[in-house]
Design a protein around this motif. Structure first.
Motif, PDB file in Angstrom:
ATOM      1  N   ARG A  89       0.835  -1.204   0.000  1.00  0.00           N
ATOM      2  CA  ARG A  89       0.000   0.000   0.000  1.00  0.00           C
ATOM      3  C   ARG A  89       0.865   1.247   0.000  1.00  0.00           C
ATOM      4  NH1 ARG A  89      -5.337   0.121   1.801  1.00  0.00           N
ATOM      5  NH2 ARG A  89      -4.865   2.170   2.694  1.00  0.00           N
ATOM      6  N   ALA A  90       0.475   2.199  -0.833  1.00  0.00           N
ATOM      7  CA  ALA A  90       1.182   3.477  -0.852  1.00  0.00           C
ATOM      8  C   ALA A  90       0.544   4.452   0.126  1.00  0.00           C
ATOM      9  CB  ALA A  90       1.174   4.070  -2.261  1.00  0.00           C
ATOM     10  N   ASP A  91      -0.752   4.266   0.391  1.00  0.00           N
ATOM     11  CA  ASP A  91      -1.466   5.149   1.304  1.00  0.00           C
ATOM     12  C   ASP A  91      -1.432   4.584   2.719  1.00  0.00           C
ATOM     13  OD1 ASP A  91      -2.198   6.779  -0.836  1.00  0.00           O
ATOM     14  OD2 ASP A  91      -3.994   5.589  -1.231  1.00  0.00           O
ATOM     15  N   LEU A 102       6.652   4.204  -2.715  1.00  0.00           N
ATOM     16  CA  LEU A 102       5.785   3.036  -2.882  1.00  0.00           C
ATOM     17  C   LEU A 102       4.770   3.259  -4.000  1.00  0.00           C
ATOM     18  CD1 LEU A 102       5.103   1.852   0.796  1.00  0.00           C
ATOM     19  CD2 LEU A 102       6.667   0.883  -0.902  1.00  0.00           C
ATOM     20  N   ALA A 103       4.279   4.485  -4.127  1.00  0.00           N
ATOM     21  CA  ALA A 103       3.338   4.797  -5.206  1.00  0.00           C
ATOM     22  C   ALA A 103       4.022   4.652  -6.560  1.00  0.00           C
ATOM     23  CB  ALA A 103       2.801   6.223  -5.029  1.00  0.00           C
ATOM     24  N   ARG A 104       5.279   5.081  -6.638  1.00  0.00           N
ATOM     25  CA  ARG A 104       6.023   4.968  -7.897  1.00  0.00           C
ATOM     26  C   ARG A 104       6.320   3.504  -8.226  1.00  0.00           C
ATOM     27  NH1 ARG A 104      11.208   8.317  -7.440  1.00  0.00           N
ATOM     28  NH2 ARG A 104      11.500   7.498  -9.554  1.00  0.00           N
ATOM     29  N   ILE A 105       6.634   2.709  -7.204  1.00  0.00           N
ATOM     30  CA  ILE A 105       6.895   1.286  -7.426  1.00  0.00           C
ATOM     31  C   ILE A 105       5.631   0.599  -7.936  1.00  0.00           C
ATOM     32  CG2 ILE A 105       7.383  -0.899  -6.256  1.00  0.00           C
ATOM     33  CD1 ILE A 105       9.250   0.717  -4.391  1.00  0.00           C
ATOM     34  N   ARG A 106       4.517   0.903  -7.303  1.00  0.00           N
ATOM     35  CA  ARG A 106       3.243   0.317  -7.721  1.00  0.00           C
ATOM     36  C   ARG A 106       2.933   0.687  -9.168  1.00  0.00           C
ATOM     37  NH1 ARG A 106      -2.226  -0.505  -4.791  1.00  0.00           N
ATOM     38  NH2 ARG A 106      -0.870  -0.727  -3.000  1.00  0.00           N
ATOM     39  N   PRO A 205      10.900  13.404 -10.066  1.00  0.00           N
ATOM     40  CA  PRO A 205       9.542  12.911  -9.756  1.00  0.00           C
ATOM     41  C   PRO A 205       8.875  13.588  -8.561  1.00  0.00           C
ATOM     42  CG  PRO A 205      10.982  11.075 -10.285  1.00  0.00           C
ATOM     43  CD  PRO A 205      11.864  12.290 -10.219  1.00  0.00           C
ATOM     44  N   GLU A 206       9.615  13.773  -7.456  1.00  0.00           N
ATOM     45  CA  GLU A 206       9.008  14.359  -6.267  1.00  0.00           C
ATOM     46  C   GLU A 206       8.564  15.803  -6.521  1.00  0.00           C
ATOM     47  OE1 GLU A 206      11.829  12.789  -6.383  1.00  0.00           O
ATOM     48  OE2 GLU A 206      11.592  11.003  -5.118  1.00  0.00           O
TER      49      GLU A 206
END
Length: 262
Positions: A89-91, A102-106, A205-206
Motif C-alpha cells: 500500500r502506498a497510502d 511506494l506509489a512509484r513502485i506500484r 519525480p518528487e
C-alpha cells in the motif's frame, strides 16, 4: 486442450504450468463466460472454487483471438485488481498520507504488466509465461526490478529533507522573488501552457508531483484538519514541501529564461 507455454529455461526446458492449474483451466474451458466470471469473483483462496491468478492470466491472454472486448475488459479488471492488492500500500491506513516511493513502485509494476499484456495481444509474449507458472514469484520479481531505481532516486533526494534544518527553502524563496508559473499573466495562453508542460516534465519525480498538485489547487498546508493538503498526502512537512516547490519553480523559471534567449 489447453495450449502449452513456449518460454524455455536456460537449460532448454519448456515452461510448464502446475498440474492443479492445468486442471482448473480444463474446468473453465467448458464453462460459459458468465460462469467463468462467477468463479473469478471468488476471492477466498480456501474456497475450492477459487481460481488461481495463473489461470486468470491465461484467460486474459486467451482473449487475444477473441472479438469480445467486453469480456477481455472484465477479465483485465479482475486481474489488475489482484495485482494492485498484492502490491504494498502506498497510502497510510487512515488515508491521510502517501508514500511517494511506494506509489512509484506500484505504478511501475502495473505499467510493466500492462506493457506485457498489450504486447501479447499483438504477438505472443514469452515474458508472460512465468506469470502462468508462478504468478506470485513473477510479480515479486517485477516489484524488485521496479524498487531498485526508485529507492536509489529516493536516497539522492534525502538531502532535500536535510535542507529544512538549515533553511535552504527560505533562501531559495527569497531569491526567486515569489515566482509562480501558474499565476503568470501568460497562463491563459496555450503556447505558454505547452512550454510550461515541457518544463514540468524535466523535473525530478518528487518535485513534479508537488507542482502538479499545486496546479490542481491543492494547498501545501491548512489549519483545517479535514482538508487534504500536499503535506498530508505526501507525508512530508510543510517546510519540506515548500523546499521542493521552490526548487521546482526555480528550474521552471530557468527553463523559460533559456527559451527566451534562443
Amino acid at each position: 486442450m489447453i495450449k502449452p507455454l513456449r518460454k524455455r529455461t536456460l537449460e532448454g526446458v519448456t515452461y510448464k504450468r502446475n498440474v492443479s492449474v492445468e486442471k482448473i483451466l480444463e474446468e473453465l474451458h467448458v464453462l460459459s463466460r458468465e460462469d467463468v466470471l462467477t468463479r473469478l469473483s471468488i476471492t477466498n483462496r480456501s474456497d475450492p472454487r477459487f481460481v488461481p491468478s495463473e489461470c486468470l492470466v491465461h484467460l486474459v491472454r486467451s482473449t487475444r483471438l477473441d472479438n469480445s472486448d467486453r469480456y477481455f475488459r472484465k477479465l483485465y479488471v479482475l486481474l489488475m485488481t489482484r495485482v494492485v492488492k498484492a502490491l504494498p500500500r502506498a497510502d497510510s491506513a487512515d488515508g491521510k498520507t502517501t508514500s511517494l516511493p511506494l506509489a512509484r513502485i506500484r505504478d511501475a509494476v502495473v505499467s510493466k504488466l500492462n506493457l506485457l499484456l498489450s504486447s501479447d495481444r499483438t504477438a505472443y509474449s514469452e515474458a508472460l509465461d512465468y506469470f502462468e507458472v508462478r504468478f506470485d514469484g513473477a510479480l515479486a520479481n517485477a516489484r524488485k526490478d521496479a524498487s531498485e531505481p526508485v529507492w536509489r532516486e529516493n536516497r539522492r533526494t534525502v538531502t532535500l529533507e536535510l535542507d529544512e534544518e538549515i533553511g535552504a527553502g527560505e533562501e531559495v524563496e527569497r531569491a526567486m522573488g515569489g515566482f509562480d508559473p501558474f499565476a503568470a499573466s501568460e497562463y491563459e495562453n496555450k503556447d505558454y501552457r505547452l512550454r510550461l508542460d515541457g518544463a514540468i516534465d524535466t523535473l525530478p519525480p518528487e518535485q513534479k508531483r508537488i507542482v502538479e498538485m499545486l496546479r490542481q489547487g491543492f494547498l501545501i498546508d491548512s489549519e483545517d484538519p479535514n482538508v487534504l493538503t500536499i503535506s498530508k498526502a505526501l507525508g512530508k512537512s510543510e517546510k519540506t514541501i515548500r523546499t521542493y516547490r521552490d526548487r521546482a519553480y526555480d528550474t521552471i523559471r530557468a527553463f523559460f529564461a533559456r527559451g527566451s534567449r534562443s
